[in-house]
Design an enzyme around this catalytic site. Structure first.
Site, mmCIF file in Angstrom:
data_model
loop_
_atom_site.group_PDB
_atom_site.id
_atom_site.type_symbol
_atom_site.label_atom_id
_atom_site.label_comp_id
_atom_site.label_asym_id
_atom_site.label_seq_id
_atom_site.Cartn_x
_atom_site.Cartn_y
_atom_site.Cartn_z
ATOM 1 N N ASN A 260 0.845 -1.201 0.000
ATOM 2 C CA ASN A 260 0.000 0.000 0.000
ATOM 3 C C ASN A 260 0.876 1.245 0.000
ATOM 4 O O ASN A 260 1.867 1.342 0.745
ATOM 5 C CB ASN A 260 -1.011 0.005 1.152
ATOM 6 C CG ASN A 260 -0.416 -0.132 2.537
ATOM 7 O OD1 ASN A 260 0.571 -0.823 2.733
ATOM 8 N ND2 ASN A 260 -1.021 0.525 3.503
ATOM 9 N N GLU B 55 0.489 5.217 0.327
ATOM 10 C CA GLU B 55 -0.469 6.249 0.725
ATOM 11 C C GLU B 55 -0.083 7.622 0.170
ATOM 12 O O GLU B 55 0.986 7.800 -0.422
ATOM 13 C CB GLU B 55 -0.575 6.281 2.258
ATOM 14 C CG GLU B 55 -1.126 4.953 2.786
ATOM 15 C CD GLU B 55 -1.415 4.935 4.261
ATOM 16 O OE1 GLU B 55 -0.940 5.834 5.003
ATOM 17 O OE2 GLU B 55 -2.137 4.003 4.681
ATOM 18 N N GLU C 172 -2.959 -4.892 -3.067
ATOM 19 C CA GLU C 172 -3.374 -5.898 -4.050
ATOM 20 C C GLU C 172 -3.538 -5.295 -5.438
ATOM 21 O O GLU C 172 -3.220 -5.920 -6.438
ATOM 22 C CB GLU C 172 -4.631 -6.650 -3.602
ATOM 23 C CG GLU C 172 -5.805 -5.805 -3.174
ATOM 24 C CD GLU C 172 -5.743 -5.425 -1.702
ATOM 25 O OE1 GLU C 172 -4.784 -4.748 -1.316
ATOM 26 O OE2 GLU C 172 -6.688 -5.753 -0.952
HETATM 27 N N1 THU Z 1 -5.301 -1.263 2.274
HETATM 28 C C1 THU Z 1 -4.751 -2.124 1.372
HETATM 29 O O1 THU Z 1 -3.644 -1.901 0.879
HETATM 30 N N2 THU Z 1 -5.454 -3.230 1.052
HETATM 31 C C2 THU Z 1 -6.616 -3.615 1.639
HETATM 32 O O2 THU Z 1 -7.155 -4.640 1.273
HETATM 33 C C3 THU Z 1 -7.222 -2.780 2.684
HETATM 34 C C4 THU Z 1 -6.614 -1.443 2.858
HETATM 35 C C5 THU Z 1 -4.522 -0.099 2.684
HETATM 36 C C6 THU Z 1 -4.997 1.228 2.191
HETATM 37 C C7 THU Z 1 -4.429 2.170 3.232
HETATM 38 O O3 THU Z 1 -3.092 2.476 2.896
HETATM 39 C C8 THU Z 1 -4.406 1.349 4.504
HETATM 40 O O4 THU Z 1 -4.549 -0.009 4.093
HETATM 41 C C9 THU Z 1 -5.485 1.706 5.500
HETATM 42 O O5 THU Z 1 -6.721 1.713 4.889
#
Ligand code: THU
Length: 133
Positions: free
Chosen positions: A42, A44, A55
């Site tokens: 992830n 941000e 994913e």
């Molecule tokens: N996030 C993901 O990368 N995948 C998921 O399936 C759920 C949420 C990330 C997005 C954000 O950076 C952090 O988790 C909190 O929501």
């Protein structure tokens, strides 16, 4: 490569998460038919909305190298949370189009595992057939 090995790849990918806002770290790994593994984490953003989930990052990386749903064998998603990270709604929509309906999706964290697929995670999908008539 078995489930455990792919999940380990996802845990390694998770180390590259850029999550200064949520401090919630997610890793993903896509396994292709020829054994190539693509990582995602992830990433941000201060706008929050421009954040990319792990994913989607992994599946987009595989597609960017020319792989398609027919050549993707499995997807692993892991997090450092105490509950399994089920893909968010946006990711489910993307996975519904970019994975085969029964492609295994392995969810893991430090204490539990679950195997699922996008058919299970996203019933009554809105897809290409609805738009291209
Ligand atoms: N996030 C993901 O990368 N995948 C998921 O399936 C759920 C949420 C990330 C997005 C954000 O950076 C952090 O988790 C909190 O929501």
């Amino acid at each position: 490569m078995n489930r455990e090995e792919l999940v380990n790849e996802a845990f390694k990918a998770m180390e590259n998460a850029y999550a200064p806002y949520s401090n919630y770290h997610v890793g993903a790994a896509v396994l292709t038919c020829d054994g190539t593994v693509f990582w995602g984490a992830n990433i941000e953003n201060a706008s929050y909305g421009a954040t990319n989930c792990a994913e989607r990052s992994a599946v987009f990386a595989a597609y960017s190298r020319g792989y398609r749903k027919e050549t993707i064998k499995a997807l692993a998603i892991v997090s450092d949370g105490d509950r399994l990270a089920g893909p968010c709604g946006i990711c489910r929509q993307v996975l519904g189009e970019l994975l085969e309906q029964d492609t295994p999706i392995y969810l893991s964290n430090h204490k539990e595992n679950m195997d699922t697929c996008i058919r299970e995670l996203l019933p009554m999908q809105f897809g290409m057939e609805d738009v291209i008539r």
